[in-house]
Design an enzyme around this catalytic site. Structure first.
Site, mmCIF file in Angstrom:
data_model
loop_
_atom_site.group_PDB
_atom_site.id
_atom_site.type_symbol
_atom_site.label_atom_id
_atom_site.label_comp_id
_atom_site.label_asym_id
_atom_site.label_seq_id
_atom_site.Cartn_x
_atom_site.Cartn_y
_atom_site.Cartn_z
ATOM 1 N N SER A 26 15.089 15.017 0.846
ATOM 2 C CA SER A 26 16.137 14.052 1.160
ATOM 3 C C SER A 26 15.558 12.823 1.864
ATOM 4 O O SER A 26 14.671 12.945 2.710
ATOM 5 C CB SER A 26 17.184 14.693 2.064
ATOM 6 N N ARG A 39 0.829 -1.206 0.000
ATOM 7 C CA ARG A 39 0.000 0.000 0.000
ATOM 8 C C ARG A 39 0.872 1.267 0.000
ATOM 9 O O ARG A 39 0.516 2.276 -0.618
ATOM 10 C CB ARG A 39 -0.950 0.023 1.200
ATOM 11 N N GLU A 79 2.089 1.646 -3.420
ATOM 12 C CA GLU A 79 0.987 2.154 -4.252
ATOM 13 C C GLU A 79 0.824 3.663 -4.067
ATOM 14 O O GLU A 79 0.546 4.389 -5.024
ATOM 15 C CB GLU A 79 -0.301 1.412 -3.872
#
Lengths: 146, 146, 146, 146, 146, 146, 146, 146, 146, 146
Positions: D113, D87, D90
Site C-alpha cells: 500500500s 534517480r 529510475e
C-alpha cells in the site's frame, strides 16, 4: 542485409574473435567512436574502410555492403532509460542553456554542428576514482542573414 | 527571491556592465560553465562565491541568497527545440549507444556521473571554420553488486 | 543468447525445480534483490556468480554468458500500469519533493546514487496485516563546483 | 488560503526562524518525512498537529486551516527531471519488476500500500562517502477474489 | 503457457461449448466479473478454482497453471478508444473530482481501494431502454499519519 | 462569472455555513453526486435548482447564472495523479475489457451511456473496515446498423 | 479468424471479383458506409447480413463468424497522419467548439450520439470541382439530472 | 484586441441582448456555423460582415478589426475531453478508414478539402428522440502527379 | 503485395541494376521526387506509369498493382529523428509562423495546398560548398465563407 | 524588452503605418522571409539592420536591442494545428524520406543545413488558381568520418 542484421553479425564476430572496439578501429584505421557508431548502424563507411573491417573480422560481402549504406538514424526513446545514456540526456537538460550562453558568447549567433563533428572518449586515472573524458569537436555554424 | 528573478537580475546587470560570462567567472574564481549554470539557476553557489558575484555585479543580498539555494532542476521540453540545444540532444540520440559501448569497454559495467562532473567549452581556430570543443569530465561509477 | 531468452530459461528452471528467489540468491551467495534483478536482465553478474547460478539451476553456458553481459536497461512504460509497480511510482510522485527536502537538509546539495546503491525487502509481521519493508541504501553524491 | 500559498508561508517562516524540518517535526510530534510532506501540500494534518506547527512557526489561522484541508495530489512531470527525484524514478524503472517478484514471493498476489504507508530517511556514516538510507514501510494488500 | 495464450484457449473453448461467462462463473463458484477478469489475465486464480474452470471447459493443465500465475497488469492505451471502455474513462474524468468530494466527506482523507475491491454488473429492465447497473465495492483506506 | 469562480464562491459559502454536500443536495432536492458535479462545473443546473442552491447558500444571481450555463467538460490529466482518482482510472484499465465482455454478453453489441447516466456513493459499515459502494446506472445503447 | 484476417480476406475477394463497396452494400441490403465499416472490423454484422456478404463474395464460414463478432474498436494514432483522415480530424479541431454552440443552442445541454448514429457519403457534381457531401445523423442525448 | 477578448465581448453582448447564433447569422447574412466559428476566432470575417455583426450587437471598432484578422487556428487538446466534441473525434477514429474507402472509391486518390468546405447543422424531429443532422460539404482535391 | 514489400522489391531491383532515382524517373516520364515518393509508398501511380516502371526494372505484375493502389500515408515519428528529415521539421518549427505571415500577406486568408502540390530538388554548385535547392509549388486555397 | 513584447510592438507599428512585410524588408535591405522571422523573434538582427527597422517604424531603442538579441527558438506544438503550418508539417511527413533519397543520391551521405539556409516565397499566377512557390536553399553538409 539491413543494418540490424549487420550489427548482429559484427557483434558475434567481435565476441568470437575476442577483440575490442579499439582493436577494430585500429584495423580500420579510424577512431574508436566513429568505427563503433558505423558498426551500430549510425554512420556509413567508405568502401575501403568497410572492406578492411570485414577482412579483419572475416565477415561477408553482405556486411560490407550494409556498412556502406547511408543510414536512417532512428531512436525510439525520446527520453532514454538506460542510466549511462540518460546521464548524457540529463547533461543536455541541465547544461543546455548554459552551453548556449557560452558558445554564443564566444562565437556569435549560431550552433555547433552535429554533422561536421567528431568525438573521442578517454579514461583518465584518478586516485578518487577514474574519470571518463568525452571530447566533442564540432564546427561552429553561424546563422546566415539574407 | 526565486531563481527566475535572480537570473533576470543577473542578466540585466551583466548587460548594463557590459561584462561577459568569462569576466564574471574570473571575478568569482570559478569556471565559466559552472558559473553560468549557477546564474541560470541550475547549480547552487557556496556563500563566498555568491558574495563575490554580487559584489562584482552590484547585486543585492536577495540575489546572493537565491544563488545559494539548492535548485530544483526542471526543463519543460523533453525534446528541446532550440537548434543549438537540439544538436546536443541529437548527439545523445545518435551516439548514446556508441558511448555506452566505448565507456563500458574501457571501464566495465557502470556509468559516467552527471553529478561528480565538470565541463569546459573552448574555441579552436580552424581555417575551414572555427570549432567548438566541449570537454566533459565525469567520474566513472561502477554498478555495485550486493 | 539475449537477456530475454535468458530470463525465460531461468524462469522455467526455477519453476521446474520449485525453488524461490531466496534459494537462488543463497546458492549464488548474494542478496535476493540483486540476484533477481540480474535474472530479470537489469544487472550483469560477475563470472563466478553466473557460474554458481547456472550450476544450481542446471542451465547452459549460454545462459551464463548472457548473465555476464552488461545490460541496456530499458522500460517501456513511462508511467507503469501494474498496481504493485504503480504504487512505487506514486510514492515517487507524492514524496519525491519531500525526500529532496529531507536528504538535502541532511547532506547538502546533491543526490542519492542509484548506481552505488542496494536494496532489501523484508516481511514484518503485524496483527493488523503484515507489512512490506523496503530499505534503499545509496551513496550520497554531492554536486561538484568547478 | 490554498496549499501553494501555505507552503510558501511555511518556507518563509522556516527560513526566517532558521529551523530545520527535523525541528518542525519534533515540535509537531511527528516524523520529519510526514511533517514535510504535509507542509509541501501532499498530506492533510489533524487539527492539533496543524495548531502545534502554526504556534511553533508563528503562522496564522489561515495556514492552519490550509494544513487541515484534504489535498488533491498532483504532479506535473510524468518523468521527473530533477536529478535527485529522477534517480528514485529510475530505481522504480530498473527494480520495479524485481520488487514485484520478491514481494509476491513473500506475500502472494497483492501489492504494498502507498496509503497505509510510512517512510523514514536516515544518514549512515561511511568512510567511502556517507549513505542515504530510505526505509519504506507499507501494508501488504492481497488481491481479493469474489 | 503465458496469459495471452491462456485467454485464447479459454475463448475458443467457451465458443465451442457455447457457454456464457455466467455459466463459467457458476461452474467455478465465483462471480462473473472476477472469473472473467481472471480469464482475461487480469487476476490470478486459486488452484481449486483454476482446476474447476479447466475441468468445466476441458482445458489442459497448462491453462490451469497459467490461471494460477500472478499477472503483470498492463494496458497499452492511456486513453482507451473502444467506445464502451472510453465511456468508463469519461466517467472518471467528469466525475472523479466529484467522487473525491463525496467519498472524503463521508470517510475523511483517504481512498477507495482498487485491491480490496469487487464489482458486479447487472441488467435492469426499463421500458425506455434497459440499463446497465455497475456496483463497485472497495474498502476505504485512510491516509496514515506517522 | 465563469465556472471556476462559481465553484470558488460555492466552496467558500459551504465552508462558512458549515454544510455538507448532502445538506446542499437535500436543499436542492437532487442527489449528492449530481449536485456536487454541478457545483464543480461538470453539469448544468436547471433554473429552479440553481435558484434553490443560491438561496440556501446566500449566493448572488451571478452564481445562479453560472450554474445554469452548459459546461465545457475539460480535464488536464489524461492519467490522473491523485490517488483516489487514479484508483478509479486503474479500475477502468484493469476491468475495462472484463466489463465489455460482461455487458455485451448481457445486452448485445453496444455501450453503457455516460450521458443518460447517474451515480450514487454510499458508506457500508464493515468490522474489517468500512467500504465505499459506488453504483453507476447508465442506459444501454445498442449500435445501430443502417 | 480475427477481424484483421477477415478484412484481408474480404479485400482480396473484392479485388478479385472487381466489385465496389456499393455493390457489396447492395448485395447485403445495407448502406455502403455501414457495410464498409463492418468489413474493416469496426462494426458487427447481424447473422443474415454476414451470410449474405459471404455468399456474394464466396467467403468461408470463418469470415462470417468474424463479421458477427463484437469488435473492440482500436486506433493507434491519436492524431491521424493520412491526409484524408487528418482533414476530418482538423474539422473537429477547428469546428468542434462551434458545433457545440450550435447543437446546444438547438437542443439544450447534451450531445450527438456516436452510437445511435448513421452516416452517408455522396458525390455532388460541381463545375469548379466535384464535392464530397458527408451527412452525419445522430440521436441527441440530453444530460440527465438526478 | 486579440481574438480571445473579441470572443469574450461577443459572448457578453449575445447574452445581454438575448439573441441566438441564428439571429446573429441572419443579421450578418451568412450561415450559423460559419458565423459562430468566426465569433469563436476560427475564421476571419470580410469587412462588411464584421461591420454588420458589430452594428447588430453594438460592439466597438476594435471587435470589428479583430473579426477581420486572419486567425492562427490552435487547439490544445489533441484528444478533446468534452463529451460532445469527443464523440466527433470518435467518429473520425471509428469511421475514418471507412470514409477513406468510400470517398476514394467515388472520386479516385485524393481528399475532401477542409478549406474549400462548409457545414450545416439541423434538428430533425423524431418520435424516438430528435436527431442532429450534420452536413459537411468539401471540394474533392485529387493528388497531382508530376 | 503490400506497399512495404513493393518498396523492398524496387530497392533490390534498383541496386541490382545500378540505376538512380533520376534514371527511373526518366524511364517513367515523371519527376524524380514524385516517382521516388510513389516507390516509397506515399503516392499512387497511374497504370501506364506503373507499367513503365515495372518494365524498366523487370518487376512483376504484383509490384505494378501495388504501385497503383491508393496509399494510406502513415509516419510513426511525430518528431522525426533522422538528421536530414529533422532539419526540415526544424524549418517548419522556426519558419512556420513567418511563412504564414508572408503567404497570407500575398494571398489573403488561406493555405498552400499539400495535395495540389509538387516539389523539385536541385544541386547548385557553390565554391563554399554546394547547396540543396528545394522548390515547393502548391496551389493557394482561400478559406471559403458561407 | 523580451522578444514577445518586441513582436507585439512591431505588429502594432506595422498596422498603424499600414505597411507590409515587403515594405519593411525593403527598408531594411534584406529579404522578406528573413526580416519577418527576425520580427517574430526567430532570428537576431545585426545592429545596422535593427536600427533601420526601428527608424522606419518609429520604434524605440528597446525594440532595437531586442531585435539584436540571440533568440532561443521555441515552439510549443510538436504537431502544429494551424492548417497553413500543418500542411508544411505534412509535406515533411509525406515527402521526408523521399527528400532524403533524392538529396543523398545527388550529394552523398549528409544533410541540408537549416542554419546556412535561406528561403523565399513567391506568388505565381495561374488561371486555375494562383500558386505559392517556396524555395529553400541550404548548404549541403556531408557527414565527416574520423
Amino acid at each position: 542485409m539491413n543494418k540490424l542484421d549487420m550489427t548482429q553479425a559484427i557483434m558475434v564476430a567481435k565476441e568470437t574473435k575476442e577483440v575490442s572496439w579499439e582493436n577494430i578501429a585500429e584495423a580500420v584505421g579510424m577512431s574508436p567512436v566513429w568505427t563503433t557508431s558505423a558498426c551500430l548502424g549510425m554512420n556509413s563507411m567508405p568502401s575501403d574502410k568497410a572492406s578492411a573491417l570485414c577482412q579483419y573480422l572475416d565477415l561477408s560481402a553482405e556486411v560490407r555492403e550494409a556498412l556502406e549504406q547511408y543510414p536512417t538514424k532512428v531512436w525510439d526513446q525520446a527520453v532514454p532509460t538506460d542510466p549511462l545514456i540518460y546521464r548524457l540526456y540529463e547533461v543536455v537538460g541541465v547544461y543546455g542553456p548554459t552551453m548556449k550562453e557560452i558558445i554564443q558568447e564566444k562565437f556569435g549567433d549560431g550552433i555547433m554542428s552535429a554533422i561536421d563533428f567528431n568525438m573521442s572518449i578517454e579514461r583518465k586515472e584518478d586516485p578518487k576514482g577514474d574519470r571518463v573524458i568525452v571530447t566533442m569537436d564540432g564546427k561552429f555554424l553561424p546563422y546566415k542573414a539574407w
